[in-house]
Design an enzyme around this catalytic site. Structure first.
Site, mmCIF file in Angstrom:
data_model
loop_
_atom_site.group_PDB
_atom_site.id
_atom_site.type_symbol
_atom_site.label_atom_id
_atom_site.label_comp_id
_atom_site.label_asym_id
_atom_site.label_seq_id
_atom_site.Cartn_x
_atom_site.Cartn_y
_atom_site.Cartn_z
ATOM 1 N N LYS A 1 -2.261 -10.053 -2.855
ATOM 2 C CA LYS A 1 -1.187 -9.874 -3.846
ATOM 3 C C LYS A 1 0.096 -10.591 -3.425
ATOM 4 O O LYS A 1 0.925 -10.938 -4.270
ATOM 5 C CB LYS A 1 -0.911 -8.393 -4.112
ATOM 6 C CG LYS A 1 -0.421 -7.600 -2.911
ATOM 7 C CD LYS A 1 1.025 -7.246 -2.984
ATOM 8 C CE LYS A 1 1.538 -6.458 -1.811
ATOM 9 N NZ LYS A 1 0.961 -6.605 -0.478
ATOM 10 N N GLY B 1 0.800 -1.229 0.000
ATOM 11 C CA GLY B 1 0.000 0.000 0.000
ATOM 12 C C GLY B 1 0.831 1.277 0.000
ATOM 13 O O GLY B 1 0.454 2.270 -0.642
ATOM 14 N N ASN B 2 1.974 1.256 0.699
ATOM 15 C CA ASN B 2 2.771 2.491 0.777
ATOM 16 C C ASN B 2 3.437 2.849 -0.549
ATOM 17 O O ASN B 2 3.905 3.963 -0.728
ATOM 18 C CB ASN B 2 3.811 2.408 1.904
ATOM 19 C CG ASN B 2 4.842 1.330 1.646
ATOM 20 O OD1 ASN B 2 4.544 0.303 1.036
ATOM 21 N ND2 ASN B 2 6.063 1.555 2.079
ATOM 22 N N LYS C 1 2.482 -12.282 3.938
ATOM 23 C CA LYS C 1 3.817 -12.028 3.376
ATOM 24 C C LYS C 1 4.787 -13.131 3.792
ATOM 25 O O LYS C 1 5.518 -13.670 2.961
ATOM 26 C CB LYS C 1 4.361 -10.679 3.853
ATOM 27 C CG LYS C 1 3.558 -9.514 3.332
ATOM 28 C CD LYS C 1 4.173 -8.201 3.764
ATOM 29 C CE LYS C 1 3.111 -7.130 3.851
ATOM 30 N NZ LYS C 1 2.205 -7.068 2.707
ATOM 31 N N LYS D 1 -9.724 -10.315 3.985
ATOM 32 C CA LYS D 1 -8.887 -9.332 3.282
ATOM 33 C C LYS D 1 -9.442 -7.912 3.464
ATOM 34 O O LYS D 1 -10.533 -7.606 3.012
ATOM 35 C CB LYS D 1 -8.857 -9.701 1.800
ATOM 36 C CG LYS D 1 -8.208 -8.704 0.893
ATOM 37 C CD LYS D 1 -6.724 -8.869 0.857
ATOM 38 C CE LYS D 1 -6.052 -7.700 0.152
ATOM 39 N NZ LYS D 1 -4.683 -7.499 0.619
HETATM 40 P P1 ADP Z 1 1.130 -3.905 2.440
HETATM 41 O O1 ADP Z 1 0.188 -2.830 2.067
HETATM 42 O O2 ADP Z 1 2.549 -3.624 2.065
HETATM 43 O O3 ADP Z 1 0.659 -5.267 2.007
HETATM 44 P P2 ADP Z 1 0.281 -4.319 5.179
HETATM 45 O O4 ADP Z 1 -0.128 -3.083 5.875
HETATM 46 O O5 ADP Z 1 -0.752 -5.255 4.689
HETATM 47 O O6 ADP Z 1 1.249 -3.867 4.010
HETATM 48 O O7 ADP Z 1 1.305 -5.145 6.087
HETATM 49 C C1 ADP Z 1 2.499 -4.567 6.586
HETATM 50 C C2 ADP Z 1 2.269 -4.157 8.019
HETATM 51 O O8 ADP Z 1 2.167 -5.316 8.845
HETATM 52 C C3 ADP Z 1 3.395 -3.396 8.657
HETATM 53 O O9 ADP Z 1 3.390 -2.031 8.322
HETATM 54 C C4 ADP Z 1 3.125 -3.622 10.164
HETATM 55 O O10 ADP Z 1 2.326 -2.583 10.686
HETATM 56 C C5 ADP Z 1 2.285 -4.900 10.191
HETATM 57 N N1 ADP Z 1 2.837 -6.027 10.957
HETATM 58 C C6 ADP Z 1 2.069 -6.934 11.583
HETATM 59 N N2 ADP Z 1 2.799 -7.868 12.188
HETATM 60 C C7 ADP Z 1 4.100 -7.547 11.948
HETATM 61 C C8 ADP Z 1 5.354 -8.149 12.305
HETATM 62 N N3 ADP Z 1 5.399 -9.248 13.048
HETATM 63 N N4 ADP Z 1 6.501 -7.570 11.884
HETATM 64 C C9 ADP Z 1 6.457 -6.453 11.127
HETATM 65 N N5 ADP Z 1 5.302 -5.822 10.744
HETATM 66 C C10 ADP Z 1 4.132 -6.362 11.143
HETATM 67 MG MG MG Z 2 -1.354 -5.971 2.640
#
Ligand code: ADP
Ligand code: MG
Length: 305
Positions: free
Chosen positions: A205, A13-14, A267, A121
């Site tokens: 994704k 998302g970022n 992820k 999701k």
């Molecule tokens: P994206 O949009 O890149 O898919 P998400 O917001 O879905 O990102 O997922 C990334 C986020 O997951 C990070 O910014 C963090 O806030 C969160 N997160 C949850 N658990 C963890 C973890 N164990 N280690 C790191 N980040 C984590």
């Molecule tokens: Mg995500």
């Protein structure tokens, strides 16, 4: 045969921001990170998320518009902005011969996938508890709290089973083009006696990029997100950032519940699946801006055999 390292990048998302205006700015930084990898002598295929965009698209049309159609629209809209920014960045950095293409990609899912019974999701923007309750009442949406950041609508997220346009993606890649594919996880379809029918879901994704990386026989799956590394005990006083973990360590941490479902969990699961799929394959989870440092082995969380 080229000796270049083949990489599938999953953009979070970022990399795109939450609004039309934010996306136009964000894609410039994203394009820099991607061209950095091309300059590291990598062959790159780009996958992007669409959580905020797909919610926004559905809301701006008709709340009953099929989600599959909204995913298709998000692929075109995000692909357009990314293509444009990548073209400019490539030209500015002297890569005149490389063209950029967005493949509208359908991804087959299994109709019997249990995910259809358990929506996980998050899509659309973050809401307050009050806004979430209102939308649940008005549109029948299912709302869930998302990793301490507010409430979001959740939809079914079945696992990707087959990338329909895989041969087209591969031939573009093999001709040296920069390909954007499986956007938003791909347009979810089911096969009904040969007819591909769109279904109301959004594929993750991270899982779609894992399948794409396997199908393209990539060396590396790089998941670019909003954190530089993956942590155990995330957000707790004993939080520990991980640099290098084996598949079995990652599986142990998954079992202990260190990764939030719908954000970090998919992820790590995708990274584990790809790294375990064939000898020599590895995955990396890092910050968008650190992509180059990541492939050079300087940062990020690497998951390997
Ligand atoms: P994206 O949009 O890149 O898919 P998400 O917001 O879905 O990102 O997922 C990334 C986020 O997951 C990070 O910014 C963090 O806030 C969160 N997160 C949850 N658990 C963890 C973890 N164990 N280690 C790191 N980040 C984590
Ligand atoms: Mg995500």
């Amino acid at each position: 045969m080229s000796k270049k390292k083949r990489i599938v990048i999953a953009l979070g998302g970022n990399a795109l921001g939450n609004t039309l205006a934010e996306q136009m700015v964000a894609v410039k930084t994203t394009a820099k990170a991607i061209v950095d990898l091309i300059e590291e002598d990598c062959e790159v295929v780009v996958v992007h998320g669409n959580g905020p965009q797909v919610g926004m698209i559905q809301k701006s049309m008709d709340t009953n518009a099929p989600l599959s159609v909204c995913v298709a629209m998000s692929q075109a809209y995000i692909g357009y902005d990314l293509q444009n920014a990548l073209r400019e960045e490539l030209l500015n950095r002297g890569h005149k011969g490389m063209s950029v293409a967005t493949m509208i990609t359908q991804v087959r899912v299994n109709e019997a996938d249990p995910a259809f019974q358990n929506p996980t999701k998050p899509i659309g923007r973050f809401l307050t508890k009050e806004e979430a309750d209102e939308q649940a009442k008005e549109f029948g949406y299912i709302m869930k709290e998302d990793a301490g950041r507010g409430y979001r609508r959740v939809v079914a997220s079945p696992k990707p089973a087959e990338i329909i346009e895989i041969d087209a993606i591969r031939s573009l890649l093999e001709q040296g083009q920069l390909v954007i594919a499986c956007g938003g996880g791909g347009i979810p379809v089911v096969n009904e006696n040969g007819h591909l029918k769109g279904v109301g879901a959004v594929i993750d994704k991270d899982f779609a990029s894992c399948l794409l990386a396997e199908e393209l026989d990539a060396d590396f799956l790089i998941i670019l997100t909003a954190v530089e590394k993956v942590a155990i005990n995330f957000g707790k006083p004993d939080e520990t950032w991980l640099s290098d973990i084996s598949i079995s360590e990652a599986e142990k941490y998954i079992g202990e519940g260190h990764f939030a479902p719908g954000s970090m969990l998919p992820k790590v699961q995708a990274a584990v699946k790809f790294a375990g799929s064939k000898e020599g394959r590895a995955a990396l989870i890092t910050l968008l801006e650190k992509a180059r440092d990541g492939v050079q082995g300087k940062t990020g969380t690497k998951i390997h055999k």
